[in-house]
Design a protein around this motif. Structure first.
Motif, PDB file in Angstrom:
ATOM      1  N   SER A 111      10.349   9.612  -5.377  1.00  0.00           N
ATOM      2  CA  SER A 111      11.415  10.540  -5.736  1.00  0.00           C
ATOM      3  C   SER A 111      12.775   9.854  -5.730  1.00  0.00           C
ATOM      4  N   ILE A 112      12.872   8.705  -5.055  1.00  0.00           N
ATOM      5  CA  ILE A 112      14.108   7.913  -5.015  1.00  0.00           C
ATOM      6  C   ILE A 112      14.088   6.829  -6.081  1.00  0.00           C
ATOM      7  N   VAL A 129      18.348 -16.468   0.988  1.00  0.00           N
ATOM      8  CA  VAL A 129      17.807 -15.460   1.905  1.00  0.00           C
ATOM      9  C   VAL A 129      16.680 -14.745   1.162  1.00  0.00           C
ATOM     10  N   PRO A 130      15.445 -14.939   1.568  1.00  0.00           N
ATOM     11  CA  PRO A 130      14.318 -14.375   0.808  1.00  0.00           C
ATOM     12  C   PRO A 130      14.262 -12.857   0.882  1.00  0.00           C
ATOM     13  N   LEU A 131      13.828 -12.262  -0.212  1.00  0.00           N
ATOM     14  CA  LEU A 131      13.593 -10.824  -0.266  1.00  0.00           C
ATOM     15  C   LEU A 131      12.405 -10.585  -1.186  1.00  0.00           C
ATOM     16  N   TYR A 132      11.548  -9.655  -0.800  1.00  0.00           N
ATOM     17  CA  TYR A 132      10.333  -9.357  -1.551  1.00  0.00           C
ATOM     18  C   TYR A 132      10.240  -7.850  -1.765  1.00  0.00           C
ATOM     19  N   TRP A 133       9.536  -7.457  -2.826  1.00  0.00           N
ATOM     20  CA  TRP A 133       9.318  -6.034  -3.045  1.00  0.00           C
ATOM     21  C   TRP A 133       7.906  -5.783  -3.525  1.00  0.00           C
ATOM     22  N   GLY A 134       7.396  -4.597  -3.179  1.00  0.00           N
ATOM     23  CA  GLY A 134       6.027  -4.260  -3.532  1.00  0.00           C
ATOM     24  C   GLY A 134       5.822  -2.758  -3.489  1.00  0.00           C
ATOM     25  N   ILE A 135       4.593  -2.341  -3.810  1.00  0.00           N
ATOM     26  CA  ILE A 135       4.252  -0.927  -3.873  1.00  0.00           C
ATOM     27  C   ILE A 135       3.148  -0.634  -2.873  1.00  0.00           C
ATOM     28  N   THR A 136       3.360   0.356  -2.036  1.00  0.00           N
ATOM     29  CA  THR A 136       2.377   0.728  -1.014  1.00  0.00           C
ATOM     30  C   THR A 136       1.268   1.589  -1.627  1.00  0.00           C
ATOM     31  N   ALA A 137       0.287   1.913  -0.807  1.00  0.00           N
ATOM     32  CA  ALA A 137      -0.860   2.683  -1.283  1.00  0.00           C
ATOM     33  C   ALA A 137      -0.475   4.064  -1.777  1.00  0.00           C
ATOM     34  N   ASP A 138       0.580   4.637  -1.223  1.00  0.00           N
ATOM     35  CA  ASP A 138       1.011   5.970  -1.635  1.00  0.00           C
ATOM     36  C   ASP A 138       2.175   5.934  -2.624  1.00  0.00           C
ATOM     37  N   GLY A 139       2.364   4.785  -3.297  1.00  0.00           N
ATOM     38  CA  GLY A 139       3.318   4.700  -4.390  1.00  0.00           C
ATOM     39  C   GLY A 139       4.773   4.530  -4.010  1.00  0.00           C
ATOM     40  N   CYS A 140       5.041   4.174  -2.761  1.00  0.00           N
ATOM     41  CA  CYS A 140       6.417   3.899  -2.342  1.00  0.00           C
ATOM     42  C   CYS A 140       6.791   2.463  -2.677  1.00  0.00           C
ATOM     43  N   GLU A 181      14.201   7.309   9.919  1.00  0.00           N
ATOM     44  CA  GLU A 181      13.827   8.034   8.720  1.00  0.00           C
ATOM     45  C   GLU A 181      15.056   8.764   8.192  1.00  0.00           C
ATOM     46  N   ILE A 182      15.273   8.668   6.901  1.00  0.00           N
ATOM     47  CA  ILE A 182      16.396   9.344   6.260  1.00  0.00           C
ATOM     48  C   ILE A 182      15.799  10.413   5.353  1.00  0.00           C
ATOM     49  N   GLY A 183      15.747  11.623   5.843  1.00  0.00           N
ATOM     50  CA  GLY A 183      15.058  12.676   5.112  1.00  0.00           C
ATOM     51  C   GLY A 183      13.568  12.399   5.066  1.00  0.00           C
ATOM     52  N   ASP A 184      12.928  12.830   3.995  1.00  0.00           N
ATOM     53  CA  ASP A 184      11.483  12.645   3.847  1.00  0.00           C
ATOM     54  C   ASP A 184      11.130  11.463   2.958  1.00  0.00           C
ATOM     55  N   ASP A 185      12.134  10.798   2.397  1.00  0.00           N
ATOM     56  CA  ASP A 185      11.847   9.832   1.333  1.00  0.00           C
ATOM     57  C   ASP A 185      12.271   8.404   1.603  1.00  0.00           C
ATOM     58  N   VAL A 186      12.959   8.154   2.724  1.00  0.00           N
ATOM     59  CA  VAL A 186      13.480   6.810   2.987  1.00  0.00           C
ATOM     60  C   VAL A 186      13.225   6.429   4.440  1.00  0.00           C
TER      61      VAL A 186
END
Length: 236
Positions: A8-9, A154-165, A48-53
């Motif tokens: 949703s974000i 400064v390394p940074l990585y991104w990916g998708i979790t099992a629930d689509g986050c 946790e910031i609300g339900d989405d972060v």
């Protein structure tokens, strides 16, 4: 450091979705990822910031030259790792006190970008000289803004979790165990903004960024590449 955002974000990048589909591999949920981070790192701060972060960070195994910091101001949350060589001049530019550090500076720079439209994002990030990676979330507008320095120090990585986050972290192994092949190194010299609709190169924001499928032997599912010549325009 770790930042996890629901669909949703931010919509999961299609390239990472495709990478995970080509080579299915085990994944875990966003909640399980945050729990794993907390369990594996001493003195972790998580929120946790609300339900989405969700944010989490620790000073464990922190580099002396690239410290981690976190701050919240005016509903803007920021995780920062690294150091800015021109922090002093930027504090004067943004009217900050001498005690302000990098994470506060990034929040103020983001506010300038948000409130002084049209203010090009590549100008904001292009004026940051040094080694850094940061994740900014603006709760008031549900906006995500992420960037790394031009050299990728400064390394940074991104990916998708099992629930689509969509998850961002400075630890590749952490995300490998959570996102499988839906994982990539965040491209250096680039920023990702939900406000502008995706990934951009701040040296030349008109250059197209493509994702090249990785080989089976690599832990990545894809590698993001900036096409065309590198033309520095951010500071002009």
């Amino acid at each position: 450091m770790l930042g996890v955002f629901s669909s949703s974000i931010v919509s999961p990048p299609e390239e990472l979705v495709a990478a995970g589909s080509r080579t299915p591999s085990p994944k875990i949920t966003a909640k399980a990822l945050v729990n794993r981070f907390v369990e594996n790192n001493a003195s972790t701060v998580s929120m946790e910031i609300g339900d989405d972060v969700q944010f989490a960070y620790t000073h464990q195994n922190e580099s002396i030259t690239h410290p981690r910091s976190f701050a919240v101001k005016d509903e803007i949350f920021c995780l920062f790792e690294g150091a800015l060589d021109n922090l002093g001049s930027l504090k004067q530019q943004y009217g900050l006190s001498k005690s302000a550090n990098e994470v506060i500076l990034v929040i103020e720079a983001y506010k300038a970008l948000r409130d002084r439209a049209p203010y090009p994002p590549n100008h904001v990030v292009g004026h940051l000289n040094g080694n850094f990676a940061f994740v900014v979330f603006d709760k008031s507008t549900s906006t995500l803004f992420v960037a790394t320095d031009q050299c990728g120090k400064v390394p940074l990585y991104w990916g998708i979790t099992a629930d689509g986050c969509v998850a961002f972290a400075n630890d590749a192994d952490l995300l490998k165990g959570a996102c499988g092949k839906s994982l990539a190194s965040f491209p250096q010299g680039c920023f990702f903004s939900t406000a502008v609709g995706g990934l951009r190169c701040y040296e030349n924001p008109k250059n197209k960024i493509t994702a090249v499928p990785a080989t089976e032997e690599e832990i990545w599912g894809a590698k993001f590449m900036v096409e065309g010549p590198s033309i520095i325009t951010a500071t002009e």
